[in-house]
Structure formats: structure tokens, C-alpha cells
Scaffold this motif. Structure first.
Motif, PDB file in Angstrom:
ATOM      1  N   PHE A   9      -1.478   1.087   9.613  1.00  0.00           N
ATOM      2  CA  PHE A   9      -1.825   0.877  11.015  1.00  0.00           C
ATOM      3  C   PHE A   9      -1.162  -0.412  11.476  1.00  0.00           C
ATOM      4  N   TRP A  10      -0.760  -0.441  12.738  1.00  0.00           N
ATOM      5  CA  TRP A  10      -0.109  -1.628  13.313  1.00  0.00           C
ATOM      6  C   TRP A  10      -0.634  -1.832  14.732  1.00  0.00           C
ATOM      7  N   GLN A  11      -1.209  -2.979  14.953  1.00  0.00           N
ATOM      8  CA  GLN A  11      -1.703  -3.340  16.288  1.00  0.00           C
ATOM      9  C   GLN A  11      -2.554  -2.212  16.879  1.00  0.00           C
ATOM     10  N   ASP A  12      -3.439  -1.647  16.055  1.00  0.00           N
ATOM     11  CA  ASP A  12      -4.260  -0.509  16.458  1.00  0.00           C
ATOM     12  C   ASP A  12      -5.736  -0.917  16.464  1.00  0.00           C
ATOM     13  N   PRO A  13      -6.341  -1.078  17.653  1.00  0.00           N
ATOM     14  CA  PRO A  13      -7.746  -1.481  17.708  1.00  0.00           C
ATOM     15  C   PRO A  13      -8.687  -0.456  17.079  1.00  0.00           C
ATOM     16  N   ALA A  14      -8.231   0.784  16.914  1.00  0.00           N
ATOM     17  CA  ALA A  14      -9.056   1.823  16.290  1.00  0.00           C
ATOM     18  C   ALA A  14      -8.864   1.894  14.772  1.00  0.00           C
ATOM     19  N   THR A  87      -0.269 -11.022   8.857  1.00  0.00           N
ATOM     20  CA  THR A  87      -0.930 -10.748  10.123  1.00  0.00           C
ATOM     21  C   THR A  87      -2.062  -9.729   9.975  1.00  0.00           C
ATOM     22  N   PRO A  88      -3.193  -9.964  10.630  1.00  0.00           N
ATOM     23  CA  PRO A  88      -4.278  -8.977  10.617  1.00  0.00           C
ATOM     24  C   PRO A  88      -3.954  -7.732  11.446  1.00  0.00           C
ATOM     25  N   GLU A  89      -2.812  -7.725  12.113  1.00  0.00           N
ATOM     26  CA  GLU A  89      -2.403  -6.549  12.894  1.00  0.00           C
ATOM     27  C   GLU A  89      -1.908  -5.410  12.008  1.00  0.00           C
ATOM     28  N   HIS A  90      -1.675  -5.694  10.722  1.00  0.00           N
ATOM     29  CA  HIS A  90      -1.236  -4.667   9.773  1.00  0.00           C
ATOM     30  C   HIS A  90      -2.381  -4.389   8.806  1.00  0.00           C
ATOM     31  N   GLN A 105      -5.894  -5.448   4.122  1.00  0.00           N
ATOM     32  CA  GLN A 105      -5.074  -6.288   4.994  1.00  0.00           C
ATOM     33  C   GLN A 105      -4.122  -7.019   4.059  1.00  0.00           C
ATOM     34  N   PRO A 106      -2.844  -6.650   4.064  1.00  0.00           N
ATOM     35  CA  PRO A 106      -1.922  -7.216   3.075  1.00  0.00           C
ATOM     36  C   PRO A 106      -1.506  -8.654   3.359  1.00  0.00           C
ATOM     37  N   ILE A 107      -1.199  -9.332   2.280  1.00  0.00           N
ATOM     38  CA  ILE A 107      -0.526 -10.634   2.306  1.00  0.00           C
ATOM     39  C   ILE A 107       0.776 -10.392   1.557  1.00  0.00           C
ATOM     40  N   ASN A 108       1.887 -10.350   2.274  1.00  0.00           N
ATOM     41  CA  ASN A 108       3.159 -10.038   1.633  1.00  0.00           C
ATOM     42  C   ASN A 108       4.070 -11.248   1.618  1.00  0.00           C
ATOM     43  N   HIS A 144       8.035   1.456   9.218  1.00  0.00           N
ATOM     44  CA  HIS A 144       6.822   0.893   9.822  1.00  0.00           C
ATOM     45  C   HIS A 144       7.165  -0.450  10.485  1.00  0.00           C
ATOM     46  N   PRO A 145       6.531  -0.781  11.629  1.00  0.00           N
ATOM     47  CA  PRO A 145       6.831  -2.046  12.326  1.00  0.00           C
ATOM     48  C   PRO A 145       6.667  -3.294  11.447  1.00  0.00           C
TER      49      PRO A 145
END
Length: 164
Positions: A9-14, A87-90, A105-108, A144-145
């Protein structure tokens, strides 16, 4: 038995809420003519750079080298840092059938690397296909973004490492 898969998921509030965080290492590898090493994942059919979790007792650089060899057959040497992406957006949901096993929530930590050995041979459990791709052709690939961001930063030769 249903196959395991992942949903990014990317920048997905759901998107589902994360249940864990884990460090992973990825390697941004270019050949002598500037093409980027990509592989097509078996669990989500997306193109990516070699990436995987850092195991206990392993360094980040060691994980990147190991993952690249496991996924592509190529042995690499780490030469630098592209950046740290947290980022928490991923968010990644790991699924078994319709059941969500984990939401991460990855840390890459994305490393620059160069090929020093091996031969291109994808591991069928991880990669359907491996290829070198010219930067101008990357837009034609389903990436993926979050991975596009890493690749974009990797293409910026001489840039300061990305930190988020």
C-alpha cells in the motif's frame, strides 16, 4: 493450500494498520552501461530491485549482498548508500489466502552495489524474471511507488543519501 502473497500500500488511508516494523536491505545495482538490475517478484508480480529482511547476526550490507545473490544469482559488492526509507506511507500486508498474517511498516536501507561475480539466474521462489533495464525504459515497468523512489534516488549519481 493457498499461496502466500504480499500487498503493498502507498499513501492509502484505507491501508491496514501496521503490526510490526522490520529492517530490510535493498541494493541498487547498475551495469557498465548504466542499466538498472530489476527482478519481477513472485508474490505480487511487481518489478523491484533486490530486497529482503536483515536476519539476526547479519549486517545490513551482508543482507543486501545475500538477497541479491539469492534473488538474481549475481554477487555484488556494496559501494555506498542510496538512502534510508522509512515513511509510514508504505505499508505491506503479508497474506496467506484471504487471511492477513502481518502488516509491516518497512525500514529499508538501500545500498549502492556493483556486480563482482555470479551469473544471472533468478530463484523461482522469489523472482519470475531478472533483467537489466535502461533508465529511460523504467516507466514501462510495473514498479511500486516506494521502489520507484529508491530507484530515482539511486539514479542521482553523487547525491547525498536520502533520509526519511
Amino acid at each position: 493450500m493457498k499461496k502466500s502473497r504480499r500487498v503493498d500500500f502507498w499513501q492509502d488511508p484505507a491501508a491496514p494498520k501496521p503490526t510490526s516494523r522490520k529492517a530490510s536491505a535493498s541494493v541498487f545495482v547498475r551495469d557498465d552501461v548504466g542499466r538498472v538490475l530489476l527482478l519481477r517478484r513472485t508474490d505480487n508480480d511487481l518489478w523491484t530491485i533486490p530486497t529482503g529482511g536483515v536476519k539476526m547476526g547479519e549486517t545490513v550490507a551482508g543482507a543486501g549482498v545475500r538477497e541479491c545473490e539469492e534473488e538474481t544469482g549475481l554477487v555484488v559488492q556494496v559501494t555506498g548508500l542510496v538512502g534510508i526509507f522509512s515513511t509510514p506511507e508504505h505499508v505491506i500486508a503479508y497474506m496467506h489466502g484471504d487471511k492477513v498474517d502481518e502488516v509491516r511498516q518497512p525500514i529499508n536501507i538501500c545500498l549502492r552495489a556493483r556486480v563482482v561475480g555470479g551469473s544471472m539466474a533468478p530463484d523461482p521462489a522469489e523472482a519470475q524474471e531478472v533483467r537489466w533495464v535502461a533508465p529511460d525504459d523504467l516507466a514501462r515497468y510495473d514498479i511500486h511507488p516506494a521502489i520507484r523512489l529508491r530507484i530515482g534516488r539511486g539514479l542521482e549519481d553523487g547525491a547525498e543519501p536520502y533520509l526519511d
